[in-house]
Enzyme design. Sequence first.
Site, PDB file in Angstrom:
ATOM      1  N   LYS A  83     -18.007 -18.849  -0.880  1.00 29.26           N
ATOM      2  CA  LYS A  83     -17.153 -19.672  -1.738  1.00 29.26           C
ATOM      3  C   LYS A  83     -16.340 -18.746  -2.642  1.00 29.26           C
ATOM      4  O   LYS A  83     -16.896 -17.856  -3.295  1.00 29.26           O
ATOM      5  CB  LYS A  83     -18.034 -20.601  -2.573  1.00 29.26           C
ATOM      6  CG  LYS A  83     -17.389 -21.892  -2.959  1.00 29.26           C
ATOM      7  CD  LYS A  83     -18.438 -22.810  -3.550  1.00 29.26           C
ATOM      8  CE  LYS A  83     -17.823 -24.055  -4.101  1.00 29.26           C
ATOM      9  NZ  LYS A  83     -18.803 -24.857  -4.827  1.00 29.26           N
TER      10      LYS A  83
HETATM   11  C1  E4P Z   1     -18.654 -28.199  -5.288  1.00 31.66           C
HETATM   12  O1  E4P Z   1     -18.339 -27.419  -4.430  1.00 31.66           O
HETATM   13  C2  E4P Z   1     -18.103 -28.171  -6.656  1.00 31.66           C
HETATM   14  O2  E4P Z   1     -18.398 -26.954  -7.265  1.00 31.66           O
HETATM   15  C3  E4P Z   1     -18.640 -29.339  -7.451  1.00 31.66           C
HETATM   16  O3  E4P Z   1     -18.470 -30.514  -6.678  1.00 31.66           O
HETATM   17  C4  E4P Z   1     -18.008 -29.482  -8.826  1.00 31.66           C
HETATM   18  O4  E4P Z   1     -18.438 -30.678  -9.394  1.00 31.66           O
HETATM   19  P1  E4P Z   1     -18.238 -31.025 -10.955  1.00 31.66           P
HETATM   20  O5  E4P Z   1     -16.791 -31.163 -11.236  1.00 31.66           O
HETATM   21  O6  E4P Z   1     -18.990 -32.314 -11.139  1.00 31.66           O
HETATM   22  O7  E4P Z   1     -18.855 -29.881 -11.714  1.00 31.66           O
END
Ligand code: E4P
Length: 215
Positions: A83
């Site tokens: 990522k």
């Molecule tokens: C997933 O890959 C993201 O990091 C996550 O969905 C972010 O979610 P949030 O905006 O609730 O922190």
Amino acid sequence: MKFFIDTADVSAIRKANEMGLVDGVTTNPTLIKKAGRDHEETIREISSFITGPISVETLSLTAEGMLKEADEYLKWGNNIVIKVVMTPEGMKAVKELSKRGIKTNVTLCFTAMQALIAAKAGATYISPFVGRLDDISQYGMDLIRQIRGIYDNYEFETEVLVASVRHPIHILEAAEIGADVVTVPPSTLMQLFNHPLTDSGIKAFLEDAKAFAKG
Ligand code: E4P
């Protein structure tokens, strides 16, 4: 549409997996912190029972640093996706990782142009954050519609991974638009089961079954 689970809580992942609802896992530094365990140990444990892709987020802000972290993360399981944040350095890393055949997930995407850049760099997944856009009074799902249209226009293979999901309607709309993946927090996943007519129906069937049930 694939369901990824958006957590580093191993017992929540196991529970969702028992119901056949885990096509993959996404994590980020906040979720790792929340789980309160060692990063590597957590990812290795998830990888021991989840066969789908597991996104692990790099922390470096340089492409060189991201590539070093990727080398390390790839040792933690055979289904690790790297990522990377949506920055020029991030896209340099994505281009190189894609050349090496390594899967990537570009995170913190808030515009269709960022999604276009990520696809051109060769990202495996793009993660537009719908909930965080809603939080600032912009319709997050409009972004998913735009990205779907652009990717379809040019037949990009990058998968649209709807992230920052906050409630079942995000998932419903993602499916209607034709997103490839949604990543869902465990509590939102459980909300998908709920309907009062299901509950009252079960209650009534059990009541009626008393009339003929043996023992
Ligand atoms: C997933 O890959 C993201 O990091 C996550 O969905 C972010 O979610 P949030 O905006 O609730 O922190």
